[in-house]
Design a protein around this motif. Structure first.
Motif, PDB file in Angstrom:
ATOM      1  N   GLY A  64       6.549  96.647  16.663  1.00 36.34           N
ATOM      2  CA  GLY A  64       5.529  97.671  17.140  1.00 36.34           C
ATOM      3  C   GLY A  64       6.079  98.443  18.495  1.00 36.34           C
ATOM      4  O   GLY A  64       5.337  98.867  19.028  1.00 36.34           O
ATOM      5  N   ALA A  65       7.464  98.601  18.286  1.00 34.50           N
ATOM      6  CA  ALA A  65       8.145  99.160  19.602  1.00 34.50           C
ATOM      7  C   ALA A  65       7.831  98.432  20.832  1.00 34.50           C
ATOM      8  O   ALA A  65       7.783  99.155  22.058  1.00 34.50           O
ATOM      9  N   ARG A  66       7.466  97.248  20.827  1.00 36.33           N
ATOM     10  CA  ARG A  66       7.091  96.365  22.116  1.00 36.33           C
ATOM     11  C   ARG A  66       7.950  94.801  21.920  1.00 36.33           C
ATOM     12  O   ARG A  66       7.952  94.585  20.764  1.00 36.33           O
ATOM     13  N   PRO A  67       7.903  94.327  23.115  1.00 36.15           N
ATOM     14  CA  PRO A  67       8.541  92.886  22.653  1.00 36.15           C
ATOM     15  C   PRO A  67       7.511  91.899  22.136  1.00 36.15           C
ATOM     16  O   PRO A  67       6.219  92.046  22.012  1.00 36.15           O
ATOM     17  N   ALA A  68       8.081  91.079  21.163  1.00 34.22           N
ATOM     18  CA  ALA A  68       7.138  90.160  20.240  1.00 34.22           C
ATOM     19  C   ALA A  68       7.783  88.807  20.709  1.00 34.22           C
ATOM     20  O   ALA A  68       8.815  88.533  21.162  1.00 34.22           O
ATOM     21  N   TYR A  69       6.786  87.944  20.533  1.00 32.25           N
ATOM     22  CA  TYR A  69       6.963  86.480  20.812  1.00 32.25           C
ATOM     23  C   TYR A  69       6.537  85.475  19.930  1.00 32.25           C
ATOM     24  O   TYR A  69       5.905  85.806  19.061  1.00 32.25           O
ATOM     25  N   ARG A  70       7.324  84.411  20.048  1.00 34.51           N
ATOM     26  CA  ARG A  70       7.199  83.316  19.139  1.00 34.51           C
ATOM     27  C   ARG A  70       6.659  81.894  19.837  1.00 34.51           C
ATOM     28  O   ARG A  70       7.444  81.612  20.884  1.00 34.51           O
ATOM     29  N   GLN A  71       5.903  80.935  19.576  1.00 29.36           N
ATOM     30  CA  GLN A  71       5.524  80.202  20.224  1.00 29.36           C
ATOM     31  C   GLN A  71       6.423  78.968  20.318  1.00 29.36           C
ATOM     32  O   GLN A  71       7.216  78.954  19.114  1.00 29.36           O
ATOM     33  N   GLN A  72       6.993  78.377  21.305  1.00 30.01           N
ATOM     34  CA  GLN A  72       8.049  77.405  21.518  1.00 30.01           C
ATOM     35  C   GLN A  72       7.764  76.282  20.980  1.00 30.01           C
ATOM     36  O   GLN A  72       6.770  75.554  21.318  1.00 30.01           O
ATOM     37  N   GLY A  73       8.509  75.728  19.856  1.00 30.43           N
ATOM     38  CA  GLY A  73       8.206  74.563  19.103  1.00 30.43           C
ATOM     39  C   GLY A  73       7.009  74.843  18.250  1.00 30.43           C
ATOM     40  O   GLY A  73       6.531  73.487  17.943  1.00 30.43           O
ATOM     41  N   GLY A  74       6.478  75.697  17.943  1.00 28.69           N
ATOM     42  CA  GLY A  74       5.207  75.951  17.284  1.00 28.69           C
ATOM     43  C   GLY A  74       5.502  76.928  16.394  1.00 28.69           C
ATOM     44  O   GLY A  74       6.384  77.448  15.834  1.00 28.69           O
ATOM     45  N   HIS A  75       4.302  77.500  15.609  1.00 27.48           N
ATOM     46  CA  HIS A  75       4.295  78.294  14.334  1.00 27.48           C
ATOM     47  C   HIS A  75       3.476  79.639  14.646  1.00 27.48           C
ATOM     48  O   HIS A  75       3.189  80.151  13.594  1.00 27.48           O
ATOM     49  N   PHE A  76       3.171  80.169  15.700  1.00 31.17           N
ATOM     50  CA  PHE A  76       2.142  81.108  15.978  1.00 31.17           C
ATOM     51  C   PHE A  76       3.222  82.215  16.704  1.00 31.17           C
ATOM     52  O   PHE A  76       4.234  82.037  17.276  1.00 31.17           O
ATOM     53  N   PHE A  77       2.688  83.461  16.506  1.00 31.28           N
ATOM     54  CA  PHE A  77       3.323  84.660  17.015  1.00 31.28           C
ATOM     55  C   PHE A  77       2.366  85.553  17.795  1.00 31.28           C
ATOM     56  O   PHE A  77       1.060  85.419  17.518  1.00 31.28           O
ATOM     57  N   LEU A  78       2.802  86.262  18.722  1.00 33.18           N
ATOM     58  CA  LEU A  78       2.046  87.178  19.486  1.00 33.18           C
ATOM     59  C   LEU A  78       2.766  88.636  19.369  1.00 33.18           C
ATOM     60  O   LEU A  78       4.178  88.762  19.671  1.00 33.18           O
ATOM     61  N   PHE A  79       2.195  89.466  18.957  1.00 32.72           N
ATOM     62  CA  PHE A  79       2.755  90.971  18.682  1.00 32.72           C
ATOM     63  C   PHE A  79       1.840  92.081  18.750  1.00 32.72           C
ATOM     64  O   PHE A  79       0.601  91.736  18.997  1.00 32.72           O
ATOM     65  N   TYR A  80       2.135  93.176  19.097  1.00 29.71           N
ATOM     66  CA  TYR A  80       1.354  94.466  19.332  1.00 29.71           C
ATOM     67  C   TYR A  80       1.007  95.042  18.152  1.00 29.71           C
ATOM     68  O   TYR A  80       1.989  95.448  17.152  1.00 29.71           O
ATOM     69  N   HIS A  81      -0.230  95.127  17.590  1.00 28.18           N
ATOM     70  CA  HIS A  81      -0.853  95.841  16.377  1.00 28.18           C
ATOM     71  C   HIS A  81      -0.767  97.399  16.583  1.00 28.18           C
ATOM     72  O   HIS A  81      -1.766  97.832  17.372  1.00 28.18           O
ATOM     73  N   GLU A  82       0.061  98.021  16.018  1.00 28.14           N
ATOM     74  CA  GLU A  82       0.139  99.553  16.369  1.00 28.14           C
ATOM     75  C   GLU A  82      -1.010 100.331  15.854  1.00 28.14           C
ATOM     76  O   GLU A  82      -1.773 101.121  16.408  1.00 28.14           O
TER      77      GLU A  82
END
Length: 336
Positions: A64-82
């Motif tokens: 989404g034209a922004r940095p995205a992230y993944r949980q370290q040692g986990g299964h979740f993601f954080l991202f921007y919903h355009e």
């Protein structure tokens, strides 16, 4: 004549202002650099329901034209919903909105620009000022070596001990061996005992991934040493069933080493060294040096522009008095 004077003033002003605008534009661009490591944390209320989604995240590309992230040692993601113009979490992949439980209602370029987080309390989206995302690395926040101890470990009532043998054996010194579900995972030195953050709770057991163990906390924090009460140990009730029994004396403390304040070079050792309170970050140093170079460059450009504007005004004045050739050069440079 008036028009010429106005043109001279505009020209001189533009020479001075243009480098300032360039420096401001450069500073704005630099502010768009986002942190590559984040801590998503909250109070016990959110930990109870969505603790498995909290913890430390590392940038994994862009979405989404922004940095995205993944949980370290986990299964979740954080991202921007355009489409919705806000940040959300996902259990599946970037772009997946099904079963999202955390929402940051802001459209900033960096996730930690502003905290306006809400969480789903059942089916109701509830705002929480305690739910925050901030720039942090786990080695700066959590201890890498721990001691689990209790004053009740030697307490006896008649022939009955407060601690059973397996719970007592789970006490001792632990060291971080990796990350699991956002926080560290620890192993007791020279033992097959592990302390890990499971599905919204901390558990000390005899194997990574087990759902039963001997020390337990029902909610928790991203760092076990930050939890001051409500630790429990396994025990048998009157019916012979295993239950959790609270131990108000159980403490998890950080083990401070003698070399905490002495950072070691990579060549000093062939194995990882726990230094939870000491960090050398070359990226941040480079950023500081870069900022100093930008400031120096801006000042130099400004001084150069002022000098050019000064001689430009002298040139125009000499030209207006009819000077040409060498005489124009001499009057501009103030040479007799």
């Amino acid at each position: 004549m008036v028009q010429n004077i106005m043109n001279k003033n505009i020209f001189s002003s533009w020479i001075i202002v243009s480098p300032i605008l360039a420096c401001l534009n450069l500073s704005i661009c630099e502010e768009k650099h986002c942190c590559s490591s984040l801590l998503l944390e909250s109070d016990e209320g959110v930990h109870t329901q969505h603790g498995d989604r909290l913890g430390f995240y590392a940038q994994l590309g862009y979405y989404g034209a922004r940095p995205a992230y993944r949980q370290q040692g986990g299964h979740f993601f954080l991202f921007y919903h355009e489409d919705e113009q806000h940040w959300i979490d996902s259990h599946y992949f970037y772009g997946a909105t099904l079963f999202s439980k955390l929402v940051n209602e802001m459209d900033g370029y960096c996730l930690d620009d502003h905290n306006n987080w809400s969480f789903y309390n059942g089916s109701v989206l509830t705002y929480s000022e305690m739910l925050t995302s901030k720039s942090s690395k786990i080695e700066d926040v959590c201890c890498q070596e721990l001691k689990i101890s209790s004053a009740n470990s030697e307490v006896k009532t008649g022939n009955n001990s407060f601690y059973n043998l397996k719970s007592k054996d789970s006490l001792g010194d632990y060291k971080a061996i990796g990350m699991n579900n956002g926080p560290y995972i620890y192993q007791k030195k020279n033992h097959d005992k592990f302390l890990e953050y499971r599905d919204r709770y901390w558990l000390a057991s005899s194997g990574v991934g087990r759902t039963s163990g001997h020390i337990h906390h029902p909610r928790g924090s991203v760092c076990p040493e930050h939890i001051e009460k409500e630790w429990q140990i396994s025990d048998k009730n009157e019916d012979g069933q295993w239950v959790w029994k609270e131990d108000p004396e159980l403490k998890i403390t950080c083990v401070k080493q003698m070399n905490d304040m002495k950072p070691k070079l990579m060549s000093d050792t062939t194995s990882p060294v726990a230094q939870p309170y000491t960090q050398i970050d070359p990226v941040e140093q480079a950023t500081t040096s870069s900022a100093g170079a930008v400031v120096f460059g801006c000042i130099s450009m400004l001084l150069l522009s002022m000098m050019i504007a000064f001689f430009a005004r002298r040139f125009y004045r000499a030209w207006g008095r009819g000077s040409h050739g060498k005489q124009l050069l001499f009057e501009t440079m103030d040479i007799e």
